[in-house]
Design a protein around this motif. Sequence first.
Motif, PDB file in Angstrom:
ATOM      1  N   LYS A   1       0.673  26.730  -2.968  1.00  0.00           N
ATOM      2  CA  LYS A   1       1.411  27.764  -3.694  1.00  0.00           C
ATOM      3  C   LYS A   1       0.799  27.944  -5.069  1.00  0.00           C
ATOM      4  N   TRP A   2       0.589  29.193  -5.435  1.00  0.00           N
ATOM      5  CA  TRP A   2       0.053  29.512  -6.753  1.00  0.00           C
ATOM      6  C   TRP A   2       1.195  29.521  -7.771  1.00  0.00           C
ATOM      7  N   LEU A   3       0.843  29.509  -9.049  1.00  0.00           N
ATOM      8  CA  LEU A   3       1.830  29.349 -10.116  1.00  0.00           C
ATOM      9  C   LEU A   3       3.022  30.288  -9.960  1.00  0.00           C
ATOM     10  N   GLY A   4       2.757  31.538  -9.699  1.00  0.00           N
ATOM     11  CA  GLY A   4       3.842  32.516  -9.609  1.00  0.00           C
ATOM     12  C   GLY A   4       4.730  32.343  -8.392  1.00  0.00           C
ATOM     13  N   GLU A   5       4.303  31.524  -7.441  1.00  0.00           N
ATOM     14  CA  GLU A   5       5.070  31.310  -6.212  1.00  0.00           C
ATOM     15  C   GLU A   5       5.919  30.041  -6.249  1.00  0.00           C
ATOM     16  N   ILE A   6       5.731  29.225  -7.270  1.00  0.00           N
ATOM     17  CA  ILE A   6       6.398  27.917  -7.316  1.00  0.00           C
ATOM     18  C   ILE A   6       7.840  28.085  -7.771  1.00  0.00           C
ATOM     19  N   ASP A   7       8.778  27.643  -6.939  1.00  0.00           N
ATOM     20  CA  ASP A   7      10.184  27.631  -7.341  1.00  0.00           C
ATOM     21  C   ASP A   7      10.630  26.186  -7.565  1.00  0.00           C
ATOM     22  N   GLU A   8      11.845  26.035  -8.044  1.00  0.00           N
ATOM     23  CA  GLU A   8      12.333  24.704  -8.412  1.00  0.00           C
ATOM     24  C   GLU A   8      12.396  23.769  -7.212  1.00  0.00           C
ATOM     25  N   ALA A   9      12.816  24.296  -6.061  1.00  0.00           N
ATOM     26  CA  ALA A   9      12.943  23.451  -4.872  1.00  0.00           C
ATOM     27  C   ALA A   9      11.581  22.908  -4.452  1.00  0.00           C
ATOM     28  N   PHE A  10      10.554  23.755  -4.454  1.00  0.00           N
ATOM     29  CA  PHE A  10       9.211  23.310  -4.085  1.00  0.00           C
ATOM     30  C   PHE A  10       8.691  22.293  -5.086  1.00  0.00           C
ATOM     31  N   TRP A  11       8.862  22.579  -6.366  1.00  0.00           N
ATOM     32  CA  TRP A  11       8.440  21.667  -7.437  1.00  0.00           C
ATOM     33  C   TRP A  11       9.031  20.275  -7.222  1.00  0.00           C
ATOM     34  N   ASN A  12      10.329  20.223  -6.990  1.00  0.00           N
ATOM     35  CA  ASN A  12      11.010  18.936  -6.835  1.00  0.00           C
ATOM     36  C   ASN A  12      10.585  18.228  -5.551  1.00  0.00           C
ATOM     37  N   THR A  13      10.363  18.991  -4.493  1.00  0.00           N
ATOM     38  CA  THR A  13       9.950  18.376  -3.227  1.00  0.00           C
ATOM     39  C   THR A  13       8.597  17.692  -3.356  1.00  0.00           C
ATOM     40  N   VAL A  14       7.629  18.366  -3.971  1.00  0.00           N
ATOM     41  CA  VAL A  14       6.290  17.778  -4.109  1.00  0.00           C
ATOM     42  C   VAL A  14       6.340  16.534  -5.001  1.00  0.00           C
ATOM     43  N   ILE A  15       7.117  16.593  -6.066  1.00  0.00           N
ATOM     44  CA  ILE A  15       7.274  15.420  -6.940  1.00  0.00           C
ATOM     45  C   ILE A  15       7.923  14.273  -6.166  1.00  0.00           C
ATOM     46  N   ASP A  16       8.944  14.581  -5.391  1.00  0.00           N
ATOM     47  CA  ASP A  16       9.628  13.531  -4.630  1.00  0.00           C
ATOM     48  C   ASP A  16       8.690  12.873  -3.610  1.00  0.00           C
ATOM     49  N   VAL A  17       7.937  13.685  -2.872  1.00  0.00           N
ATOM     50  CA  VAL A  17       7.073  13.149  -1.818  1.00  0.00           C
ATOM     51  C   VAL A  17       5.947  12.292  -2.395  1.00  0.00           C
ATOM     52  N   ASN A  18       5.414  12.678  -3.534  1.00  0.00           N
ATOM     53  CA  ASN A  18       4.243  11.981  -4.077  1.00  0.00           C
ATOM     54  C   ASN A  18       4.560  10.949  -5.155  1.00  0.00           C
ATOM     55  N   MET A  19       5.711  11.073  -5.799  1.00  0.00           N
ATOM     56  CA  MET A  19       6.017  10.169  -6.903  1.00  0.00           C
ATOM     57  C   MET A  19       7.314   9.394  -6.708  1.00  0.00           C
ATOM     58  N   THR A  20       8.386  10.067  -6.310  1.00  0.00           N
ATOM     59  CA  THR A  20       9.658   9.371  -6.140  1.00  0.00           C
ATOM     60  C   THR A  20       9.540   8.318  -5.038  1.00  0.00           C
TER      61      THR A  20
ATOM     62  N   VAL B   1       0.861  -1.182   0.000  1.00  0.00           N
ATOM     63  CA  VAL B   1       0.000   0.000   0.000  1.00  0.00           C
ATOM     64  C   VAL B   1       0.896   1.229   0.000  1.00  0.00           C
ATOM     65  N   ASN B   2       0.916   1.943  -1.129  1.00  0.00           N
ATOM     66  CA  ASN B   2       1.698   3.171  -1.271  1.00  0.00           C
ATOM     67  C   ASN B   2       0.841   4.349  -0.827  1.00  0.00           C
ATOM     68  N   ASN B   3       0.954   4.689   0.455  1.00  0.00           N
ATOM     69  CA  ASN B   3       0.087   5.722   1.027  1.00  0.00           C
ATOM     70  C   ASN B   3       0.780   7.071   1.184  1.00  0.00           C
ATOM     71  N   VAL B   4       2.100   7.105   1.235  1.00  0.00           N
ATOM     72  CA  VAL B   4       2.829   8.352   1.499  1.00  0.00           C
ATOM     73  C   VAL B   4       2.509   9.406   0.441  1.00  0.00           C
ATOM     74  N   GLY B   5       2.354  10.649   0.891  1.00  0.00           N
ATOM     75  CA  GLY B   5       2.128  11.757  -0.036  1.00  0.00           C
ATOM     76  C   GLY B   5       1.744  13.000   0.735  1.00  0.00           C
ATOM     77  N   GLY B   6       1.688  14.126   0.027  1.00  0.00           N
ATOM     78  CA  GLY B   6       1.289  15.357   0.699  1.00  0.00           C
ATOM     79  C   GLY B   6       1.376  16.556  -0.218  1.00  0.00           C
ATOM     80  N   ILE B   7       0.657  17.598   0.155  1.00  0.00           N
ATOM     81  CA  ILE B   7       0.631  18.822  -0.653  1.00  0.00           C
ATOM     82  C   ILE B   7       1.822  19.723  -0.341  1.00  0.00           C
ATOM     83  N   ILE B   8       2.445  19.558   0.822  1.00  0.00           N
ATOM     84  CA  ILE B   8       3.574  20.335   1.337  1.00  0.00           C
ATOM     85  C   ILE B   8       3.136  21.754   1.709  1.00  0.00           C
ATOM     86  N   ALA B   9       2.612  22.502   0.739  1.00  0.00           N
ATOM     87  CA  ALA B   9       2.093  23.853   0.997  1.00  0.00           C
ATOM     88  C   ALA B   9       1.213  24.245  -0.182  1.00  0.00           C
TER      89      ALA B   9
END
Length: 254
Positions: A99-118, A89-97
Amino acid sequence: MGHLTGKKVFITGAEQGIGFASAKSLIEAGCDIYIHYFSGTEGPEQLVALAHSLGQRASFGQADLTNRQDSEQCVQAAAEFLGGIDILVNNVGGIIARKWLGEIDEAFWNTVIDVNMTTMLNVTQAALPFLKEASAGASIVNLASLAGRSGGHAGSLVYSMTKGAVLTWTRSLAAELGGAGVRVNAVAPGLILGTRFHNQHTTKESADETVRGIPLGRAGTSEDVADVITFLASQYDGFVSGATIDVNGGVYRM
Protein backbone atom coordinates in the motif's frame (compact mmCIF):
# COMPACT_ATOMS: atom_id res chain seq x y z
CA MET A 1 30.66 -21.37 18.12
CA GLY A 2 28.69 -23.17 20.80
CA HIS A 3 27.58 -26.77 20.53
CA LEU A 4 23.82 -27.00 19.82
CA THR A 5 23.15 -30.62 20.78
CA GLY A 6 20.42 -30.71 23.41
CA LYS A 7 19.72 -26.97 23.26
CA LYS A 8 16.06 -26.01 23.68
CA VAL A 9 14.61 -23.86 20.89
CA PHE A 10 11.32 -22.01 20.56
CA ILE A 11 10.76 -20.72 17.02
CA THR A 12 7.78 -18.75 15.73
CA GLY A 13 6.13 -19.01 12.34
CA ALA A 14 7.86 -22.17 11.15
CA GLU A 15 5.14 -23.48 8.83
CA GLN A 16 7.09 -22.67 5.66
CA GLY A 17 9.85 -20.57 4.15
CA ILE A 18 12.60 -19.16 6.35
CA GLY A 19 10.96 -20.39 9.56
CA PHE A 20 10.68 -23.97 8.29
CA ALA A 21 14.25 -23.98 6.94
CA SER A 22 15.59 -22.52 10.19
CA ALA A 23 13.77 -25.05 12.34
CA LYS A 24 15.11 -27.84 10.11
CA SER A 25 18.66 -26.50 10.37
CA LEU A 26 18.43 -26.24 14.16
CA ILE A 27 17.07 -29.77 14.43
CA GLU A 28 19.89 -31.06 12.24
CA ALA A 29 22.33 -29.21 14.51
CA GLY A 30 21.05 -31.26 17.46
CA CYS A 31 18.40 -29.05 19.08
CA ASP A 32 15.18 -30.05 20.76
CA ILE A 33 12.47 -27.72 19.48
CA TYR A 34 8.98 -26.36 19.96
CA ILE A 35 7.49 -24.99 16.76
CA HIS A 36 4.89 -22.24 16.74
CA TYR A 37 2.54 -22.01 13.76
CA PHE A 38 -0.44 -19.83 12.91
CA SER A 39 -2.04 -21.75 10.03
CA GLY A 40 -1.30 -25.19 8.61
CA THR A 41 0.29 -28.14 10.38
CA GLU A 42 1.96 -29.88 7.42
CA GLY A 43 5.30 -28.11 7.92
CA PRO A 44 5.43 -28.59 11.71
CA GLU A 45 4.46 -32.25 11.32
CA GLN A 46 7.37 -32.79 8.90
CA LEU A 47 9.77 -31.09 11.31
CA VAL A 48 8.61 -33.14 14.28
CA ALA A 49 9.04 -36.32 12.24
CA LEU A 50 12.57 -35.26 11.31
CA ALA A 51 13.48 -34.56 14.93
CA HIS A 52 12.07 -37.87 16.10
CA SER A 53 14.01 -39.72 13.39
CA LEU A 54 17.18 -38.19 14.85
CA GLY A 55 16.26 -39.13 18.41
CA GLN A 56 15.39 -35.56 19.44
CA ARG A 57 12.36 -34.02 21.08
CA ALA A 58 9.95 -31.83 19.11
CA SER A 59 6.40 -30.59 19.29
CA PHE A 60 4.30 -27.75 17.92
CA GLY A 61 1.45 -25.46 18.87
CA GLN A 62 -0.85 -22.88 17.32
CA ALA A 63 -1.22 -19.30 18.54
CA ASP A 64 -2.14 -15.80 17.42
CA LEU A 65 0.98 -14.03 18.63
CA THR A 66 -0.58 -10.59 18.27
CA ASN A 67 -2.65 -11.65 21.30
CA ARG A 68 -0.75 -11.47 24.59
CA GLN A 69 -2.62 -14.31 26.30
CA ASP A 70 -2.19 -16.61 23.30
CA SER A 71 1.52 -15.79 23.21
CA GLU A 72 2.03 -16.48 26.89
CA GLN A 73 0.21 -19.80 26.68
CA CYS A 74 2.24 -20.91 23.65
CA VAL A 75 5.57 -19.96 25.22
CA GLN A 76 4.58 -21.65 28.49
CA ALA A 77 3.67 -24.83 26.60
CA ALA A 78 7.05 -24.72 24.85
CA ALA A 79 8.97 -24.24 28.10
CA GLU A 80 7.08 -27.04 29.82
CA PHE A 81 7.64 -29.43 26.92
CA LEU A 82 11.33 -28.58 26.51
CA GLY A 83 12.16 -28.07 30.18
CA GLY A 84 13.20 -24.47 29.54
CA ILE A 85 14.22 -22.27 26.61
CA ASP A 86 17.83 -21.59 25.58
CA ILE A 87 17.20 -20.12 22.13
CA LEU A 88 14.34 -17.95 20.85
CA VAL A 89 13.90 -17.32 17.13
CA ASN A 90 11.40 -14.51 16.43
CA ASN A 91 10.56 -15.30 12.82
CA VAL A 92 6.90 -14.21 12.51
CA GLY A 93 6.27 -11.20 10.26
CA GLY A 94 4.84 -10.07 6.96
CA ILE A 95 4.07 -7.19 4.64
CA ILE A 96 0.29 -7.96 4.67
CA ALA A 97 -0.21 -5.97 1.43
CA ARG A 98 1.54 -3.40 -0.71
CA LYS A 99 0.00 0.00 0.00
CA TRP A 100 1.26 3.43 -0.94
CA LEU A 101 1.14 6.35 1.50
CA GLY A 102 -2.22 7.64 0.35
CA GLU A 103 -3.78 4.18 0.71
CA ILE A 104 -2.71 3.50 4.29
CA ASP A 105 -5.53 3.61 6.84
CA GLU A 106 -5.35 3.18 10.59
CA ALA A 107 -6.44 -0.46 10.55
CA PHE A 108 -3.72 -1.44 8.06
CA TRP A 109 -1.09 0.57 9.95
CA ASN A 110 -1.94 -1.18 13.22
CA THR A 111 -2.10 -4.63 11.64
CA VAL A 112 1.39 -4.40 10.12
CA ILE A 113 2.82 -3.10 13.41
CA ASP A 114 1.11 -5.89 15.33
CA VAL A 115 2.31 -8.66 12.99
CA ASN A 116 5.93 -7.48 12.89
CA MET A 117 6.46 -5.86 16.28
CA THR A 118 3.73 -6.70 18.80
CA THR A 119 4.32 -10.41 18.17
CA MET A 120 8.00 -9.93 18.99
CA LEU A 121 7.20 -8.03 22.17
CA ASN A 122 4.65 -10.59 23.36
CA VAL A 123 6.84 -13.63 22.71
CA THR A 124 10.08 -12.15 24.02
CA GLN A 125 8.46 -10.93 27.23
CA ALA A 126 6.86 -14.33 27.81
CA ALA A 127 10.12 -16.18 27.10
CA LEU A 128 12.36 -13.86 29.14
CA PRO A 129 12.16 -15.70 32.50
CA PHE A 130 13.16 -18.97 30.82
CA LEU A 131 15.97 -17.37 28.82
CA LYS A 132 17.39 -15.83 32.00
CA GLU A 133 17.36 -19.26 33.65
CA ALA A 134 19.41 -20.88 30.86
CA SER A 135 22.50 -22.15 32.66
CA ALA A 136 25.00 -21.53 29.84
CA GLY A 137 23.50 -18.28 28.56
CA ALA A 138 20.78 -17.76 25.99
CA SER A 139 20.35 -16.45 22.46
CA ILE A 140 17.57 -14.47 20.77
CA VAL A 141 17.53 -14.15 16.98
CA ASN A 142 15.11 -11.66 15.42
CA LEU A 143 14.09 -11.66 11.76
CA ALA A 144 14.51 -8.20 10.25
CA SER A 145 14.76 -7.41 6.53
CA LEU A 146 16.78 -5.58 3.93
CA ALA A 147 13.72 -3.32 3.77
CA GLY A 148 14.56 -2.15 7.29
CA ARG A 149 18.01 -1.12 6.06
CA SER A 150 17.19 0.42 2.68
CA GLY A 151 13.54 1.44 2.98
CA GLY A 152 12.23 -1.30 0.70
CA HIS A 153 10.35 -1.08 -2.57
CA ALA A 154 7.42 1.27 -3.16
CA GLY A 155 4.32 0.05 -1.39
CA SER A 156 6.22 -1.40 1.58
CA LEU A 157 6.35 1.78 3.68
CA VAL A 158 4.80 0.43 6.89
CA TYR A 159 6.51 -2.96 6.63
CA SER A 160 9.90 -1.32 6.07
CA MET A 161 9.33 0.95 9.07
CA THR A 162 8.60 -2.02 11.34
CA LYS A 163 11.65 -3.92 10.14
CA GLY A 164 13.80 -0.87 10.82
CA ALA A 165 12.30 -0.88 14.30
CA VAL A 166 13.31 -4.55 14.70
CA LEU A 167 16.94 -3.52 14.08
CA THR A 168 16.72 -0.92 16.86
CA TRP A 169 14.82 -3.32 19.12
CA THR A 170 17.65 -5.82 18.66
CA ARG A 171 20.38 -3.33 19.57
CA SER A 172 18.47 -1.99 22.57
CA LEU A 173 17.57 -5.43 23.86
CA ALA A 174 21.16 -6.60 23.56
CA ALA A 175 22.19 -3.80 25.91
CA GLU A 176 19.33 -4.48 28.31
CA LEU A 177 19.71 -8.26 28.54
CA GLY A 178 23.47 -8.67 28.29
CA GLY A 179 23.87 -8.63 32.05
CA ALA A 180 21.52 -11.60 32.28
CA GLY A 181 23.65 -13.61 29.85
CA VAL A 182 21.18 -13.26 26.97
CA ARG A 183 22.62 -12.41 23.53
CA VAL A 184 20.33 -10.68 21.02
CA ASN A 185 21.01 -10.50 17.28
CA ALA A 186 19.12 -10.12 14.00
CA VAL A 187 19.25 -11.28 10.41
CA ALA A 188 18.20 -9.01 7.55
CA PRO A 189 17.37 -11.06 4.44
CA GLY A 190 17.15 -9.55 0.98
CA LEU A 191 15.28 -11.21 -1.88
CA ILE A 192 14.51 -14.77 -0.70
CA LEU A 193 12.35 -16.51 -3.27
CA GLY A 194 10.15 -19.54 -2.64
CA THR A 195 8.57 -18.06 0.48
CA ARG A 196 4.92 -17.17 1.04
CA PHE A 197 5.96 -13.52 1.35
CA HIS A 198 7.36 -13.25 -2.18
CA ASN A 199 4.92 -15.73 -3.73
CA GLN A 200 2.09 -13.42 -2.69
CA HIS A 201 3.62 -9.96 -2.93
CA THR A 202 6.44 -10.00 -5.53
CA THR A 203 5.92 -10.38 -9.26
CA LYS A 204 8.35 -12.32 -11.44
CA GLU A 205 9.21 -9.11 -13.26
CA SER A 206 10.05 -7.34 -10.01
CA ALA A 207 12.11 -10.31 -8.78
CA ASP A 208 14.04 -10.49 -12.06
CA GLU A 209 14.80 -6.78 -11.87
CA THR A 210 16.03 -7.12 -8.29
CA VAL A 211 18.24 -10.09 -9.16
CA ARG A 212 19.95 -8.04 -11.87
CA GLY A 213 21.15 -5.67 -9.15
CA ILE A 214 22.51 -8.38 -6.82
CA PRO A 215 26.31 -8.73 -7.10
CA LEU A 216 26.16 -12.52 -6.61
CA GLY A 217 23.71 -12.74 -9.51
CA ARG A 218 20.96 -14.77 -7.83
CA ALA A 219 18.15 -14.55 -5.33
CA GLY A 220 18.63 -16.06 -1.91
CA THR A 221 17.04 -19.21 -0.51
CA SER A 222 15.47 -19.90 2.85
CA GLU A 223 18.45 -22.15 3.59
CA ASP A 224 20.83 -19.20 3.10
CA VAL A 225 19.06 -17.39 5.93
CA ALA A 226 18.66 -20.52 8.07
CA ASP A 227 22.43 -21.06 8.07
CA VAL A 228 22.96 -17.61 9.58
CA ILE A 229 20.16 -18.02 12.11
CA THR A 230 21.71 -21.30 13.24
CA PHE A 231 25.09 -19.60 13.67
CA LEU A 232 23.58 -16.79 15.73
CA ALA A 233 21.58 -19.27 17.79
CA SER A 234 24.82 -21.03 18.64
CA GLN A 235 26.10 -17.82 20.18
CA TYR A 236 24.22 -18.53 23.43
CA ASP A 237 27.63 -18.48 25.17
CA GLY A 238 29.49 -16.35 22.61
CA PHE A 239 30.46 -12.72 22.20
CA VAL A 240 28.26 -11.68 19.26
CA SER A 241 25.40 -9.51 20.51
CA GLY A 242 23.53 -6.48 19.19
CA ALA A 243 24.56 -7.36 15.64
CA THR A 244 22.59 -7.63 12.42
CA ILE A 245 23.87 -9.96 9.71
CA ASP A 246 22.76 -9.03 6.20
CA VAL A 247 21.87 -11.94 3.90
CA ASN A 248 21.34 -10.27 0.54
CA GLY A 249 24.02 -11.33 -1.93
CA GLY A 250 25.91 -8.07 -1.59
CA VAL A 251 23.20 -5.70 -2.80
CA TYR A 252 23.36 -3.76 0.48
CA ARG A 253 26.75 -3.28 2.09
CA MET A 254 27.40 -1.63 5.46
